[in-house]
Design a protein around this motif. Structure first.
Motif, PDB file in Angstrom:
ATOM      1  N   GLU A  21     -46.771  72.619 -19.832  1.00 23.88           N
ATOM      2  CA  GLU A  21     -46.351  72.489 -21.223  1.00 23.88           C
ATOM      3  C   GLU A  21     -46.526  73.771 -22.048  1.00 23.88           C
ATOM      4  O   GLU A  21     -45.912  73.899 -23.096  1.00 23.88           O
ATOM      5  N   LEU A  22     -47.395  74.661 -21.593  1.00 23.06           N
ATOM      6  CA  LEU A  22     -47.581  75.912 -22.325  1.00 23.06           C
ATOM      7  C   LEU A  22     -48.180  76.976 -21.417  1.00 23.06           C
ATOM      8  O   LEU A  22     -48.765  76.677 -20.388  1.00 23.06           O
ATOM      9  N   GLY A  23     -47.984  78.221 -21.804  1.00 21.67           N
ATOM     10  CA  GLY A  23     -48.555  79.327 -21.048  1.00 21.67           C
ATOM     11  C   GLY A  23     -47.711  79.773 -19.866  1.00 21.67           C
ATOM     12  O   GLY A  23     -46.553  79.398 -19.706  1.00 21.67           O
ATOM     13  N   TRP A  24     -48.330  80.626 -19.039  1.00 21.88           N
ATOM     14  CA  TRP A  24     -47.649  81.269 -17.913  1.00 21.88           C
ATOM     15  C   TRP A  24     -46.969  80.266 -16.984  1.00 21.88           C
ATOM     16  O   TRP A  24     -45.821  80.436 -16.599  1.00 21.88           O
ATOM     17  N   LYS A  25     -47.677  79.211 -16.607  1.00 26.89           N
ATOM     18  CA  LYS A  25     -47.093  78.220 -15.694  1.00 26.89           C
ATOM     19  C   LYS A  25     -45.889  77.523 -16.313  1.00 26.89           C
ATOM     20  O   LYS A  25     -44.979  77.109 -15.610  1.00 26.89           O
ATOM     21  N   HIS A  26     -45.883  77.414 -17.626  1.00 30.59           N
ATOM     22  CA  HIS A  26     -44.782  76.750 -18.320  1.00 30.59           C
ATOM     23  C   HIS A  26     -43.495  77.564 -18.267  1.00 30.59           C
ATOM     24  O   HIS A  26     -42.428  77.035 -18.027  1.00 30.59           O
ATOM     25  N   PHE A  27     -43.596  78.872 -18.497  1.00 34.28           N
ATOM     26  CA  PHE A  27     -42.360  79.653 -18.599  1.00 34.28           C
ATOM     27  C   PHE A  27     -42.017  80.497 -17.385  1.00 34.28           C
ATOM     28  O   PHE A  27     -40.850  80.819 -17.173  1.00 34.28           O
ATOM     29  N   PRO A  30     -39.625  78.106 -14.701  1.00 34.95           N
ATOM     30  CA  PRO A  30     -38.373  77.607 -15.284  1.00 34.95           C
ATOM     31  C   PRO A  30     -37.528  78.657 -15.991  1.00 34.95           C
ATOM     32  O   PRO A  30     -36.311  78.610 -15.950  1.00 34.95           O
ATOM     33  N   HIS A  31     -38.171  79.629 -16.647  1.00 34.17           N
ATOM     34  CA  HIS A  31     -37.421  80.632 -17.402  1.00 34.17           C
ATOM     35  C   HIS A  31     -37.308  81.966 -16.658  1.00 34.17           C
ATOM     36  O   HIS A  31     -36.736  82.917 -17.177  1.00 34.17           O
ATOM     37  N   ASN A  32     -37.877  82.036 -15.472  1.00 29.35           N
ATOM     38  CA  ASN A  32     -37.756  83.195 -14.584  1.00 29.35           C
ATOM     39  C   ASN A  32     -38.295  84.486 -15.201  1.00 29.35           C
ATOM     40  O   ASN A  32     -37.707  85.553 -15.052  1.00 29.35           O
ATOM     41  N   ILE A  33     -39.415  84.390 -15.883  1.00 18.54           N
ATOM     42  CA  ILE A  33     -40.117  85.583 -16.348  1.00 18.54           C
ATOM     43  C   ILE A  33     -41.397  85.649 -15.530  1.00 18.54           C
ATOM     44  O   ILE A  33     -42.359  84.941 -15.803  1.00 18.54           O
ATOM     45  N   THR A  34     -41.374  86.480 -14.496  1.00 18.45           N
ATOM     46  CA  THR A  34     -42.495  86.525 -13.554  1.00 18.45           C
ATOM     47  C   THR A  34     -43.254  87.845 -13.592  1.00 18.45           C
ATOM     48  O   THR A  34     -44.217  88.015 -12.866  1.00 18.45           O
ATOM     49  N   ASN A  35     -42.827  88.755 -14.441  1.00 19.04           N
ATOM     50  CA  ASN A  35     -43.484  90.048 -14.575  1.00 19.04           C
ATOM     51  C   ASN A  35     -44.210  90.093 -15.924  1.00 19.04           C
ATOM     52  O   ASN A  35     -43.560  90.030 -16.973  1.00 19.04           O
ATOM     53  N   PRO A  36     -45.544  90.200 -15.935  1.00 18.89           N
ATOM     54  CA  PRO A  36     -46.277  90.250 -17.204  1.00 18.89           C
ATOM     55  C   PRO A  36     -45.815  91.367 -18.135  1.00 18.89           C
ATOM     56  O   PRO A  36     -45.933  91.251 -19.353  1.00 18.89           O
ATOM     57  N   ASP A  37     -45.273  92.437 -17.584  1.00 19.97           N
ATOM     58  CA  ASP A  37     -44.810  93.548 -18.422  1.00 19.97           C
ATOM     59  C   ASP A  37     -43.696  93.129 -19.374  1.00 19.97           C
ATOM     60  O   ASP A  37     -43.526  93.738 -20.432  1.00 19.97           O
ATOM     61  N   VAL A  38     -42.929  92.103 -19.020  1.00 22.85           N
ATOM     62  CA  VAL A  38     -41.869  91.618 -19.908  1.00 22.85           C
ATOM     63  C   VAL A  38     -42.497  91.121 -21.208  1.00 22.85           C
ATOM     64  O   VAL A  38     -42.075  91.502 -22.303  1.00 22.85           O
ATOM     65  N   VAL A  39     -43.507  90.285 -21.097  1.00 24.77           N
ATOM     66  CA  VAL A  39     -44.188  89.749 -22.276  1.00 24.77           C
ATOM     67  C   VAL A  39     -44.852  90.876 -23.054  1.00 24.77           C
ATOM     68  O   VAL A  39     -44.734  90.961 -24.282  1.00 24.77           O
ATOM     69  N   LYS A  40     -45.518  91.763 -22.354  1.00 30.46           N
ATOM     70  CA  LYS A  40     -46.208  92.872 -23.012  1.00 30.46           C
ATOM     71  C   LYS A  40     -45.241  93.783 -23.764  1.00 30.46           C
ATOM     72  O   LYS A  40     -45.538  94.249 -24.858  1.00 30.46           O
ATOM     73  N   LYS A  41     -44.070  94.055 -23.191  1.00 28.76           N
ATOM     74  CA  LYS A  41     -43.089  94.929 -23.838  1.00 28.76           C
ATOM     75  C   LYS A  41     -42.529  94.294 -25.112  1.00 28.76           C
ATOM     76  O   LYS A  41     -42.378  94.981 -26.130  1.00 28.76           O
ATOM     77  N   GLY A 106     -52.413  81.443 -27.965  1.00 25.77           N
ATOM     78  CA  GLY A 106     -51.565  82.512 -27.434  1.00 25.77           C
ATOM     79  C   GLY A 106     -50.152  82.075 -27.110  1.00 25.77           C
ATOM     80  O   GLY A 106     -49.586  81.206 -27.774  1.00 25.77           O
ATOM     81  N   VAL A 107     -49.585  82.677 -26.062  1.00 27.76           N
ATOM     82  CA  VAL A 107     -48.182  82.456 -25.719  1.00 27.76           C
ATOM     83  C   VAL A 107     -47.969  81.012 -25.278  1.00 27.76           C
ATOM     84  O   VAL A 107     -48.612  80.523 -24.349  1.00 27.76           O
ATOM     85  N   ILE A 108     -47.062  80.348 -25.979  1.00 23.49           N
ATOM     86  CA  ILE A 108     -46.667  78.989 -25.615  1.00 23.49           C
ATOM     87  C   ILE A 108     -45.532  79.055 -24.596  1.00 23.49           C
ATOM     88  O   ILE A 108     -45.568  78.421 -23.559  1.00 23.49           O
ATOM     89  N   THR A 109     -44.517  79.849 -24.928  1.00 21.97           N
ATOM     90  CA  THR A 109     -43.372  79.983 -24.025  1.00 21.97           C
ATOM     91  C   THR A 109     -42.685  81.332 -24.233  1.00 21.97           C
ATOM     92  O   THR A 109     -42.904  82.001 -25.239  1.00 21.97           O
ATOM     93  N   ALA A 110     -41.887  81.701 -23.257  1.00 17.54           N
ATOM     94  CA  ALA A 110     -41.061  82.903 -23.314  1.00 17.54           C
ATOM     95  C   ALA A 110     -39.765  82.578 -22.580  1.00 17.54           C
ATOM     96  O   ALA A 110     -39.792  81.917 -21.543  1.00 17.54           O
ATOM     97  N   TYR A 111     -38.644  83.032 -23.131  1.00 15.70           N
ATOM     98  CA  TYR A 111     -37.368  82.739 -22.499  1.00 15.70           C
ATOM     99  C   TYR A 111     -36.309  83.733 -22.955  1.00 15.70           C
ATOM    100  O   TYR A 111     -36.487  84.426 -23.956  1.00 15.70           O
TER     101      TYR A 111
END
Length: 127
Positions: A21-27, A30-41, A106-111
């Motif tokens: 429902e939230l955090g890394w496992k959530h997004f 399903p949303h195919n963001i698997t590189n932490p650098d994406v969130v950091k950038k 913190g981060v709930i979701t990213a897409y």
């Protein structure tokens, strides 16, 4: 805790491992963001995240990931990414809370925005 990001105003935003429902496992799946650098950038490149009056602890970071080309190739946009953050010790619906009231959920979701099924293209993770 998975990792921290810092925005241009100095806010430290955690990304927790989370659940479905939230955090890394959530997004990440399903949303195919698997590189932490994406969130950091995206978080690091934003000086003024969007907020709203009805949810003052919700921060929305919007940004574009750009692939830099070679010497003769111009940069090109890969995707528009949105990251939603709960910058408070509990979620807006009160379902999740932290024992340390100084900590942030913190981060709930990213897409990726404007893509089919809100699933980012694989190239996002190479940016």
């Amino acid at each position: 805790m998975k990792f921290n990001s810092t925005d241009r105003r100095g806010k430290v935003v955690p990304t927790r491992v989370g659940n479905n429902e939230l955090g890394w496992k959530h997004f990440s799946g399903p949303h195919n963001i698997t590189n932490p650098d994406v969130v950091k950038k995206i978080i690091g490149g934003t000086s003024n995240p969007t907020t709203s009056r009805d949810q003052p602890h919700r921060l929305v970071y919007d940004g574009a990931l750009v692939a830099t080309g070679g010497l003769l190739d111009p940069p090109r946009k890969i995707a528009n990414v949105r990251i939603i953050v709960q910058y408070h010790w509990q979620t807006a619906d009160n379902r999740y809370s932290l024992s340390d009231r100084n900590a942030k959920v913190g981060v709930i979701t990213a897409y990726c925005r404007s893509v089919p099924r809100i699933r980012c293209p694989d190239k996002v993770n190479q940016a």
